[in-house]
Design a protein around this motif. Structure first.
Motif, mmCIF file in Angstrom:
data_model
loop_
_atom_site.group_PDB
_atom_site.id
_atom_site.type_symbol
_atom_site.label_atom_id
_atom_site.label_comp_id
_atom_site.label_asym_id
_atom_site.label_seq_id
_atom_site.Cartn_x
_atom_site.Cartn_y
_atom_site.Cartn_z
ATOM 1 N N SER A 116 0.849 -1.127 -0.092
ATOM 2 C CA SER A 116 0.059 0.019 -0.035
ATOM 3 C C SER A 116 0.885 1.135 0.080
ATOM 4 N N ASN A 117 0.631 2.190 -1.113
ATOM 5 C CA ASN A 117 1.619 3.284 -0.993
ATOM 6 C C ASN A 117 0.824 4.559 -1.126
ATOM 7 N N ASP A 118 1.538 5.563 -0.981
ATOM 8 C CA ASP A 118 0.987 7.039 -0.879
ATOM 9 C C ASP A 118 1.657 7.904 -1.980
ATOM 10 N N ALA A 119 0.880 8.351 -2.879
ATOM 11 C CA ALA A 119 1.818 9.224 -3.751
ATOM 12 C C ALA A 119 1.905 10.839 -3.234
ATOM 13 N N LYS A 120 3.110 11.433 -3.318
ATOM 14 C CA LYS A 120 3.514 12.605 -2.793
ATOM 15 C C LYS A 120 2.864 13.630 -3.677
ATOM 16 N N SER A 121 1.877 14.520 -2.971
ATOM 17 C CA SER A 121 1.394 15.726 -3.697
ATOM 18 C C SER A 121 0.976 15.461 -5.055
ATOM 19 N N CYS A 122 0.176 14.412 -5.381
ATOM 20 C CA CYS A 122 -0.046 13.861 -6.753
ATOM 21 C C CYS A 122 -0.303 14.694 -7.922
ATOM 22 N N PHE A 123 -1.560 15.673 -7.626
ATOM 23 C CA PHE A 123 -1.806 16.654 -8.637
ATOM 24 C C PHE A 123 -0.457 17.620 -8.746
ATOM 25 N N ASP A 124 0.050 18.099 -7.752
ATOM 26 C CA ASP A 124 1.319 19.149 -7.959
ATOM 27 C C ASP A 124 2.496 18.629 -8.439
ATOM 28 N N ARG A 125 2.637 17.622 -8.723
ATOM 29 C CA ARG A 125 3.772 16.915 -9.342
ATOM 30 C C ARG A 125 3.822 16.382 -10.901
ATOM 31 N N ILE A 126 2.364 16.523 -11.393
ATOM 32 C CA ILE A 126 2.422 15.860 -12.719
ATOM 33 C C ILE A 126 3.157 16.869 -13.781
ATOM 34 N N LEU A 127 4.169 16.081 -14.657
ATOM 35 C CA LEU A 127 4.471 16.901 -15.783
ATOM 36 C C LEU A 127 3.705 17.456 -16.629
ATOM 37 N N HIS A 128 3.801 18.557 -17.145
ATOM 38 C CA HIS A 128 2.702 18.851 -18.226
ATOM 39 C C HIS A 128 3.059 18.226 -19.499
ATOM 40 N N ALA A 129 4.343 17.864 -19.904
ATOM 41 C CA ALA A 129 4.522 17.101 -21.110
ATOM 42 C C ALA A 129 3.871 15.933 -21.050
ATOM 43 N N ILE A 130 4.118 15.001 -19.755
ATOM 44 C CA ILE A 130 3.369 13.882 -19.816
ATOM 45 C C ILE A 130 2.167 13.815 -19.717
ATOM 46 N N GLY A 265 9.008 3.646 -10.502
ATOM 47 C CA GLY A 265 9.646 4.311 -11.496
ATOM 48 C C GLY A 265 8.593 5.096 -12.415
ATOM 49 N N GLY A 266 7.532 4.345 -12.743
ATOM 50 C CA GLY A 266 6.456 5.008 -13.645
ATOM 51 C C GLY A 266 5.897 6.399 -13.001
ATOM 52 N N LEU A 267 5.859 6.519 -11.681
ATOM 53 C CA LEU A 267 5.246 7.615 -11.080
ATOM 54 C C LEU A 267 6.376 8.641 -11.226
ATOM 55 N N ARG A 268 7.460 8.386 -10.843
ATOM 56 C CA ARG A 268 8.645 9.378 -10.937
ATOM 57 C C ARG A 268 8.879 9.712 -12.139
ATOM 58 N N ALA A 269 8.665 8.910 -13.284
ATOM 59 C CA ALA A 269 8.772 9.615 -14.780
ATOM 60 C C ALA A 269 7.959 10.511 -15.096
ATOM 61 N N SER A 270 6.649 10.301 -14.465
ATOM 62 C CA SER A 270 5.649 11.374 -14.664
ATOM 63 C C SER A 270 5.535 12.527 -13.720
ATOM 64 N N GLY A 271 6.610 12.475 -12.958
ATOM 65 C CA GLY A 271 6.751 13.682 -12.042
ATOM 66 C C GLY A 271 6.517 13.267 -10.480
ATOM 67 N N GLY A 272 6.045 12.250 -10.293
ATOM 68 C CA GLY A 272 5.676 11.872 -8.862
ATOM 69 C C GLY A 272 6.525 11.244 -8.271
ATOM 70 N N ALA A 273 6.352 10.736 -7.035
ATOM 71 C CA ALA A 273 7.270 10.070 -6.076
ATOM 72 C C ALA A 273 6.313 9.563 -4.913
ATOM 73 N N LEU A 274 6.765 8.453 -3.944
ATOM 74 C CA LEU A 274 6.027 7.929 -3.157
ATOM 75 C C LEU A 274 6.653 8.240 -1.796
#
Length: 477
Positions: A116-130, A265-274
């Motif tokens: 079970s994981n939680d994304a860090k500030s999910c909406f605030d870290r999305i890369l515009h290009a992705i 890795g997929g989350l970090r590529a889109s700008g996110g983090a756990l």
């Protein structure tokens, strides 16, 4: 009274940027409002930033979010594991899937791992290009993407305080701020579209919980349960790799590490983090001992899962829980061994807290009845679809409710249970009974999944009306 001329003018002014990609200057002024995530903490780092957009800009965003998700549904682009930001999908049903998965593992004595994981500030870290690529693949036009992300790139943020809005704004200097901001009408839809490729990556690698149906012998698998940023990834070994030895758990931990790395890795590529502090995992393994099966303890099945920290500069070991330990997820305290201790305790505390407030406040009988039926009972009924509370536990939860509610609505507190929970059409009080509600919700789950073919929707509705229960079942039932 509606004015057609004004409505047409308003629609035209909103549609010009939508269709052309133009960014009006007035749309770039945003207001940041800070609200506490929890009422018990007002620390600045614990506050949630909600951005107030220009009304016309956010109206366009809502239109984008609605249209692109509808198109993604029509194109069958959304995996069934995704429940957030979709019509006719509820958070409690996502929690039920998690419970059903652990039930299958327990019935088949299968080893599995769940993180079970939680994304860090999910909406605030999305890369515009992705986000643009994900939106374009479901039919959003280039001009519409330019309208949204061009406005976000030029944003001037003003901060709202108790003393008014700030006179000066903060903004980017060279590289535009990333993220789509909480409060964006298209935010939930964009997050859904960004998560689709990550889920497909896990499936392409062959990860997931693999199941063979009992009757049809059909094979299917799933890799996670997600509701917006609340996600659980799950994995089990293939049938060829299943054994009852220690090598099985070693192989499972190794593969689960790959699952978590792929997801992160997929989350970090889109700008996110756990967030490591809000993430944890279980390793389920069964041992046959003294002529019965039992869950293996952590010291009997060693294993460690690590993830990268938020900056991405190091690795952090995730907390591992025993099978009997409970954590709240999607409003439900679920455990791997299906014990209901934590859930019953949480519901009882909620009931006692409500009862204390009713006794100490001066409520009219109508107010007390409304608070009973549409506040506390709805809160207690929410997790019941995913629980297996005993009749005794349900009675323990309901006892303080009745003790406070009956006098508040002008009825003797010593009224018999038959009358207190009886239908109003038969001269009962009509207080819902948790044990009955839980049974009806379980019946609905069986009906939805085709395990109760002799039960019709009308019969279920008749049963609900008999007990005067309003539990918010989907309208298409």
């Amino acid at each position: 009274r509606q004015d057609n001329n004004i409505a047409e003018f308003d629609a035209t002014m909103a549609n010009i940027p939508y269709a052309s990609g133009y960014n009006p200057k007035t749309w770039t002024k945003f207001t940041d409002v800070l609200i506490p995530k929890k009422t018990t903490s007002s620390a600045i780092e614990k506050l949630r930033i909600i951005v107030l957009f220009h009304a016309m800009f956010n109206m366009n965003n809502k239109r984008i979010g609605r249209d692109m998700i509808a198109n993604a549904e029509r194109l069958n682009q959304i995996p069934w594991e995704v429940y957030g930001s979709r019509k006719r999908h509820r958070a409690i049903e996502c929690a039920v899937n998690k419970v059903l998965t652990t039930d299958i593992a327990r019935q088949e004595h299968r080893s599995m791992a769940l993180c079970s994981n939680d994304a860090k500030s999910c909406f605030d870290r999305i890369l515009h290009a992705i986000a643009t690529i994900c939106m374009r693949r479901v039919g959003v036009s280039r001009q519409t993407c330019l309208m949204m992300f061009g406005t976000l790139a030029q944003a001037q943020h003003y901060i709202r305080t108790n003393y008014g809005d700030s006179d000066q704004a903060y903004s980017c200097i060279e590289i535009p701020f990333q993220g789509i901001n909480q409060g964006n009408g298209a935010g939930p839809g964009i997050w859904l579209l960004v998560s689709i490729p990550i889920i497909n990556m896990l499936k392409a690698e062959g990860f997931g919980f693999k199941v063979r149906t009992v009757i049809s012998k059909e094979k299917f698998s799933f890799v996670c349960y997600t509701f917006v940023d609340d996600s659980d990834v799950v994995h089990s070994l293939s049938e060829n790799d299943m054994t009852e030895t220690a090598e099985e758990t070693t192989a499972l931990v190794t593969e689960m590490q790959k699952v978590v790395d792929t997801w992160e890795g997929g989350l970090r590529a889109s700008g996110g983090a756990l967030v490591p502090s809000k993430s944890y995992w279980f390793l389920i393994h069964f041992i046959f001992e003294n002529n019965e099966w039992r869950y293996a303890k952590i010291n009997e099945t060693p294993g460690v899962i690590t993830i990268r920290d938020i900056p991405g500069t190091g690795r952090v070991e995730l907390e591992r829980l025993e099978a009997h330990e409970a954590r709240e997820s999607l409003g439900v305290f679920s455990t791997m061994d299906a014990n209901q201790i934590a859930q019953a305790k949480a519901l009882k505390e909620k009931a006692i807290k409500w009862a204390d407030k009713v006794r100490t406040q001066r409520l009219s009988q109508a107010e007390a009845w409304f608070s009973l039926q549409y506040c506390v009972m709805k809160s207690l009924e929410y997790p019941l679809m995913a629980t297996s509370l005993s009749k005794a536990q349900c009675e323990t939860i309901m006892r303080p409710i009745r003790a406070a509610a009956l006098p508040a609505i002008g009825i003797n507190r010593h009224l018999t249970l038959t009358i207190a929970h009886g239908p109003q059409c038969y001269q009962g009080v009509g207080i819902p009974d948790l044990w009955t509600v839980q049974g009806i919700l379980k019946l609905w789950v069986a009906l939805k999944h085709g395990d109760a073919p002799t039960i019709t929707g009308n019969q279920l509705r008749a049963s609900m009306e008999l007990h005067t229960i309003e539990i918010g079942l989907p309208g298409h039932l």
